[in-house]
Design an enzyme around this catalytic site. Structure first.
Site, PDB file in Angstrom:
ATOM      1  N   CYS A 248      88.358  51.853  29.011  1.00  0.00           N
ATOM      2  CA  CYS A 248      89.035  51.562  30.389  1.00  0.00           C
ATOM      3  C   CYS A 248      89.314  52.588  31.730  1.00  0.00           C
ATOM      4  CB  CYS A 248      89.564  50.032  31.161  1.00  0.00           C
ATOM      5  SG  CYS A 248      88.258  49.330  30.055  1.00  0.00           S
ATOM      6  N   CYS A 251      93.412  52.434  32.593  1.00  0.00           N
ATOM      7  CA  CYS A 251      94.127  52.134  31.535  1.00  0.00           C
ATOM      8  C   CYS A 251      94.012  53.303  30.605  1.00  0.00           C
ATOM      9  CB  CYS A 251      94.078  51.194  30.376  1.00  0.00           C
ATOM     10  SG  CYS A 251      94.134  49.665  31.491  1.00  0.00           S
ATOM     11  N   CYS A 274      93.037  47.708  21.635  1.00  0.00           N
ATOM     12  CA  CYS A 274      92.611  47.278  22.515  1.00  0.00           C
ATOM     13  C   CYS A 274      92.766  45.249  21.769  1.00  0.00           C
ATOM     14  CB  CYS A 274      91.101  47.286  23.022  1.00  0.00           C
ATOM     15  SG  CYS A 274      90.489  47.030  21.778  1.00  0.00           S
TER      16      CYS A 274
END
Length: 278
Positions: A248, A251, A274
């Protein structure tokens, strides 16, 4: 990447050229919506677990005689129907969807649409849908970003990245995989992080209840780029701008030459995964 591996994949590309062309398709998988209809796996957990163990041994996982990525995908095609398979793709590149589509044309490619992706990532997804013989499925979280902000406050990713990933990636993928698939492909590579160094080619995914296949586990980052170049498959533009691992936008940071390729993920935080592959 070895000439043998490219040769195996090339033979499939040439065979595929004889098939009628197929219009790319895209589906939106909203909360609670089945993917391939209301189907359920036809084999039990015990059967799938035994098949995974047998396949991992047959393919020589983590041995000197380990099968090539193309041979791993061929094994899946011999044991699973196309509708029973899914490819998880972050849209950093399309090497894995391209390879799988040579053996399972029309396969579902699951894209976790977190709502936080780079514009380049969405552009890569669109190119994959346009160029490859796959069916892109946008897998959506239960909440939009605005709805999540309303419940948890803005920028949850900065305050509790684990919870943000759980809500926007882990749970949506788990829901999608539970909609009737028996096997899923990942692009996990052993060179990406110490936590992935012993990744098997085939395993049984206890959390999701299906077979998990990591056909490019032995590839390096250069192998991936060699494959993408050899077959002219879509590659995220960020890959050439210092982003060897793309998540993302809030991040993910660029990585300096020689650094851990995943050091740009959750930069400055203790988080390194993640949760999809734990």
């Amino acid at each position: 990447m070895s000439a043998r591996n490219i040769g195996l994949a090339q033979s499939r590309v040439e065979e595929g050229a004889q098939r009628p062309s197929r219009n790319p398709a895209t589906a939106r998988q909203g909360f609670g919506t089945p993917l391939r209809g209301s189907s359920t796996p036809t084999r039990s957990a015990d059967e799938l677990r035994a098949l995974a163990e047998a396949g991992n041994a047959e393919l020589g996982s983590l041995t000197d005689q380990e099968a090539s990525p193309a041979e791993v995908v061929a094994w899946v095609a011999a044991n699973f129907a196309t509708d029973a398979a899914a490819v998880a793709c972050s849209m950093a590149d399309a090497a894995l969807p391209h390879l799988v589509a040579q053996y399972l044309p029309g396969v579902d490619v699951l894209f976790l649409d977190t709502g936080y992706h780079f514009a380049e990532t969405y552009a890569t997804r669109d190119e994959v849908a346009r160029q490859l013989d796959v069916r892109i499925v946008d897998v959506l979280p239960e909440q939009t970003v605005d709805e999540q902000d309303a419940e948890f406050g803005a920028e949850l990713f900065a305050r509790d990245p684990g919870l943000c990933c759980a809500r926007r990636k882990v749970e949506p993928l788990q829901r999608a995989l539970g909609s009737g698939y028996e096997v899923w492909f990942t692009g996990v590579r052993r060179d990406e992080a110490p936590t992935r160094a012993l990744t098997p080619l085939v395993t049984y995914d206890e959390r999701n209840g299906l077979v998990k296949v990591n056909p490019v586990a032995a590839w390096t980052f250069d192998d991936l780029l060699d494959y993408a170049g050899a077959f002219q498959v879509p590659v995220n533009l960020l890959m050439s701008q210092g982003y060897p691992s793309i998540g993302c936008e809030p991040c993910t940071k660029p990585v300096a030459a020689g650094e851990d390729p995943r050091s740009g993920r959750w930069a400055g935080l203790a988080k390194t995964e993640c949760g999809l592959h734990l």
